[in-house]
Design a protein around this motif. Structure first.
Motif, PDB file in Angstrom:
ATOM      1  N   CYS A  44       0.868  -1.176   0.000  1.00  0.00           N
ATOM      2  CA  CYS A  44       0.000   0.000   0.000  1.00  0.00           C
ATOM      3  C   CYS A  44       0.903   1.224   0.000  1.00  0.00           C
ATOM      4  O   CYS A  44       2.112   1.111   0.268  1.00  0.00           O
ATOM      5  N   HIS A 186      -7.907  -0.625   2.290  1.00  0.00           N
ATOM      6  CA  HIS A 186      -9.088  -0.432   1.442  1.00  0.00           C
ATOM      7  C   HIS A 186      -8.844   0.621   0.365  1.00  0.00           C
ATOM      8  O   HIS A 186      -7.948   1.463   0.499  1.00  0.00           O
ATOM      9  N   GLU A 187      -9.660   0.604  -0.656  1.00  0.00           N
ATOM     10  CA  GLU A 187      -9.458   1.479  -1.805  1.00  0.00           C
ATOM     11  C   GLU A 187      -9.606   2.958  -1.469  1.00  0.00           C
ATOM     12  O   GLU A 187      -9.071   3.813  -2.188  1.00  0.00           O
ATOM     13  N   ASP A 188     -10.313   3.304  -0.384  1.00  0.00           N
ATOM     14  CA  ASP A 188     -10.473   4.709  -0.018  1.00  0.00           C
ATOM     15  C   ASP A 188      -9.370   5.206   0.906  1.00  0.00           C
ATOM     16  O   ASP A 188      -9.419   6.330   1.409  1.00  0.00           O
ATOM     17  N   SER A 209      -4.887  -9.967  -2.563  1.00  0.00           N
ATOM     18  CA  SER A 209      -6.120  -9.198  -2.771  1.00  0.00           C
ATOM     19  C   SER A 209      -7.280 -10.059  -2.314  1.00  0.00           C
ATOM     20  O   SER A 209      -7.389 -11.216  -2.720  1.00  0.00           O
TER      21      SER A 209
END
Length: 269
Positions: A44, A186-188, A209
């Protein structure tokens, strides 16, 4: 010309961040400039905080940190240039690392999380947000469940940390260093941590993932724990506290979206 170089690596020992991050910061001399680079081998983005002390030099930094993308090599953090070449030059810098964006201000506060266990199962929230036992000033949830219960992902994401080698438990805060956990990005830009999982029970590894509903581990009673349960919370990274916990809304009976309450039981339909 003699240049003094002092390099410090500071690692913040805060729960999730207790493990050394897989980030390297180094410098190279290119065309008369000193360029500071970062290699981010994490899965990340990582905030690299740079603090400089410069004599007769200037930095290209616009703010105190640089966000380095996941799995990135030789990312330019800052350029240090000499102001007056006829005078003595020296510099030193300190670097520290945080998983995620420490400047994160916007994220999906209404995201519908799924209960982290199988359909047909029902568990009690033994301690809720700002609980009096160990959740003071923290938006965390304790699902009371037997050791060996399958833990399911509550949201899609990428696994960025796994620790399942510890065993044993105690009620002293110092035992938090022995927690087993899985952390998902998370994507946000937010994270979720699933804590106290059983020894050697992780079904995922760093870099995986995962999708909502995937089995990721078995519940346990490891670390700072007074009994079998799953400790769950979501958070955003923070430069001062390491992280700031966030309230999470869950789908409950009848697909209702709500915050879970202490001493209430929730059936996953």
């Amino acid at each position: 010309m003699k240049t003094k170089i002092l390099i410090f690596f500071l690692f913040f020992q805060i729960s999730l961040f207790a493990q050394k991050r897989d980030v390297q910061v180094y410098r190279e001399f290119v065309d008369g400039k000193t360029i500071v680079y970062a290699d981010n081998n994490e899965f990340c983005p990582v905030s690299v905080v740079i603090r400089t002390e410069l004599v007769n030099m200037k930095s290209s930094l616009k703010k105190a940190f640089v966000l380095v993308p996941a799995q990135t090599k030789k990312f330019a953090v800052t350029e240090l240039t000499v102001i007056d070449k006829t005078k003595k030059v020296s510099f030193k810098y300190q670097s520290s690392f945080f998983l995620g964006n420490i400047d994160l201000r916007k994220y999906d506060i209404n995201f519908p999380y799924e209960l982290p266990y199988n359909k047909g199962e029902e568990y009690l929230i033994g301690q809720g947000y700002n609980g009096t036992i160990s959740h003071q000033n923290e938006f965390a949830l304790d699902f009371i469940m037997p050791i060996g219960t399958e833990i399911l992902a509550s949201r899609d994401g990428i696994v960025v940390d796994v620790q399942d080698k510890n065993s044993g438990n105690c009620v002293q805060k110092e035992c938090a260093e022995k927690n087993n956990f899985i952390v998902v990005y998370h994507e946000d830009g937010t994270f979720a941590e699933y804590t106290h999982i059983d020894t050697n029970s992780a079904m995922v590894k760093k870099g995986d993932s995962i999708k909502t509903g995937d089995k990721i581990a078995l519940s346990g009673n490891v670390g700072w724990s007074s009994g079998p349960h799953l400790h769950f919370f979501t958070f955003a990274p923070d430069i001062e506290k390491g992280r700031i916990s966030i309230k999470s809304k869950f789908r409950t009976k009848g697909k209702k979206l709500e915050f879970l309450e202490e001493k209430e039981s929730y059936l996953k339909e």
